[in-house]
Scaffold this motif. Sequence first.
Motif, PDB file in Angstrom:
ATOM      1  N   ALA A   1       0.816  -1.226   0.000  1.00 37.18           N
ATOM      2  CA  ALA A   1       0.000   0.000   0.000  1.00 37.18           C
ATOM      3  C   ALA A   1       0.846   1.272   0.000  1.00 37.18           C
ATOM      4  N   PRO A   2       1.836   1.429   0.896  1.00 37.30           N
ATOM      5  CA  PRO A   2       2.654   2.645   0.831  1.00 37.30           C
ATOM      6  C   PRO A   2       3.658   2.669  -0.316  1.00 37.30           C
ATOM      7  N   VAL A   3       3.958   1.505  -0.906  1.00 32.19           N
ATOM      8  CA  VAL A   3       4.822   1.491  -2.085  1.00 32.19           C
ATOM      9  C   VAL A   3       4.086   2.073  -3.292  1.00 32.19           C
ATOM     10  N   TYR A   4       2.816   1.754  -3.408  1.00 31.57           N
ATOM     11  CA  TYR A   4       2.051   2.141  -4.600  1.00 31.57           C
ATOM     12  C   TYR A   4       2.090   3.641  -4.923  1.00 31.57           C
ATOM     13  N   PRO A   5       1.854   4.555  -3.962  1.00 28.47           N
ATOM     14  CA  PRO A   5       1.851   5.974  -4.340  1.00 28.47           C
ATOM     15  C   PRO A   5       3.209   6.470  -4.835  1.00 28.47           C
ATOM     16  N   GLN A   6       4.292   5.882  -4.340  1.00 27.08           N
ATOM     17  CA  GLN A   6       5.616   6.280  -4.814  1.00 27.08           C
ATOM     18  C   GLN A   6       5.835   5.832  -6.256  1.00 27.08           C
ATOM     19  N   VAL A   7       5.448   4.593  -6.541  1.00 20.95           N
ATOM     20  CA  VAL A   7       5.599   4.070  -7.901  1.00 20.95           C
ATOM     21  C   VAL A   7       4.696   4.848  -8.864  1.00 20.95           C
ATOM     22  N   LYS A   8       3.481   5.142  -8.420  1.00 24.25           N
ATOM     23  CA  LYS A   8       2.541   5.902  -9.243  1.00 24.25           C
ATOM     24  C   LYS A   8       3.087   7.297  -9.526  1.00 24.25           C
ATOM     25  N   TRP A   9       3.664   7.947  -8.513  1.00 20.54           N
ATOM     26  CA  TRP A   9       4.224   9.290  -8.691  1.00 20.54           C
ATOM     27  C   TRP A   9       5.370   9.250  -9.712  1.00 20.54           C
ATOM     28  N   LEU A  10       6.249   8.259  -9.593  1.00 19.52           N
ATOM     29  CA  LEU A  10       7.354   8.128 -10.552  1.00 19.52           C
ATOM     30  C   LEU A  10       6.814   7.928 -11.974  1.00 19.52           C
ATOM     31  N   HIS A  11       5.802   7.097 -12.102  1.00 14.20           N
ATOM     32  CA  HIS A  11       5.183   6.845 -13.411  1.00 14.20           C
ATOM     33  C   HIS A  11       4.641   8.143 -14.012  1.00 14.20           C
ATOM     34  N   GLN A  12       4.020   8.969 -13.177  1.00 13.47           N
ATOM     35  CA  GLN A  12       3.464  10.239 -13.655  1.00 13.47           C
ATOM     36  C   GLN A  12       4.557  11.206 -14.107  1.00 13.47           C
ATOM     37  N   GLN A  13       5.765  11.030 -13.556  1.00 17.74           N
ATOM     38  CA  GLN A  13       6.898  11.881 -13.960  1.00 17.74           C
ATOM     39  C   GLN A  13       7.679  11.288 -15.117  1.00 17.74           C
ATOM     40  N   GLY A  14       7.259  10.140 -15.600  1.00 17.09           N
ATOM     41  CA  GLY A  14       7.962   9.490 -16.706  1.00 17.09           C
ATOM     42  C   GLY A  14       9.182   8.712 -16.272  1.00 17.09           C
TER      43      GLY A  14
END
Length: 295
Positions: free
Chosen positions: A118-131
């Motif tokens: 659960a706390p890993v997901y927002p970090q990975v999602k944020w990185l994805h949004q930054q390319g």
Amino acid sequence: MYQIVKRQKLADKIYLMDVKAPRVAQYCEPGQFVIVRMDEKGERIPLTICDYDREAGTITIVFQTVGESTEHMVALQEGDAFLDFVGPLGCASDLIGEEIEALKKKKILFVAGGVGTAPVYPQVKWLHQQGVACDVIMGARTKDLLILEEEMRAVCKNLYVTTDDGSYGFHGVGTAQLQALWEEGVRYDHCVAIGPMIMMKFVAKLTKELGIHTIVSMNPIMVDGTGMCGACRLLVGDEVKFACVDGPEFDGHLVDFDQAMKRQAQYKTEEGRAMLRFVEGKTHHGGCGNCGGDE
């Protein structure tokens, strides 16, 4: 009051809730956490932010029932509300403060264990949004306890799913999967590990041997969430830190995991007693826990 707008059971004893908290959603960043309280007599429960929607003004939390308070949380339904929903607390992930172009040059790996997904997901999602591309090793004891698999797959480059019992994906723990990838020639220079304390300890041990800079999240030992109770005190190198205000993320190669796990174990007895009172109800007398009391 902070209304629950979505409630979903993800796996056995693991639940997701979207909570209306516009001010928290406006300012939070990946890596931070909130403290929730159900009512005036309720326990303060620190929970890492799983996701957020600034436009909708909602925060997503994921929790596992481990004691009396979280059992009470399970009873809350859509339309019910928390009395307190405080945040964002703690420091955001170190990755958030780095230059995007520098991040793109890094080979980043996340290792998520159990509810640590659960706390890993927002970090990975944020990185994805930054390319920024990254890989994720996501594990659980068995297939039925895996959570957020499709959501994670949508935002990472490569997702490696592991189960301890071999019921799905790679048969083994996350460190075994990392070792296998390394032997195949896959290389990383930055790792973030979030999950049970023992899992993070052994991930950090392996990555130190492999020369991979590693960050761990010490949210498992947080109690008060403000730094005043001292429960989340830990040694990082030669310095005393508090997970809730100095972290929750720290250099995994400097954390004294053995001391942190001993501190965590100190609260298990009281947690067990509280759970016993909840299960036995009026028949509880504080004795053996088996006879049902005097009634």
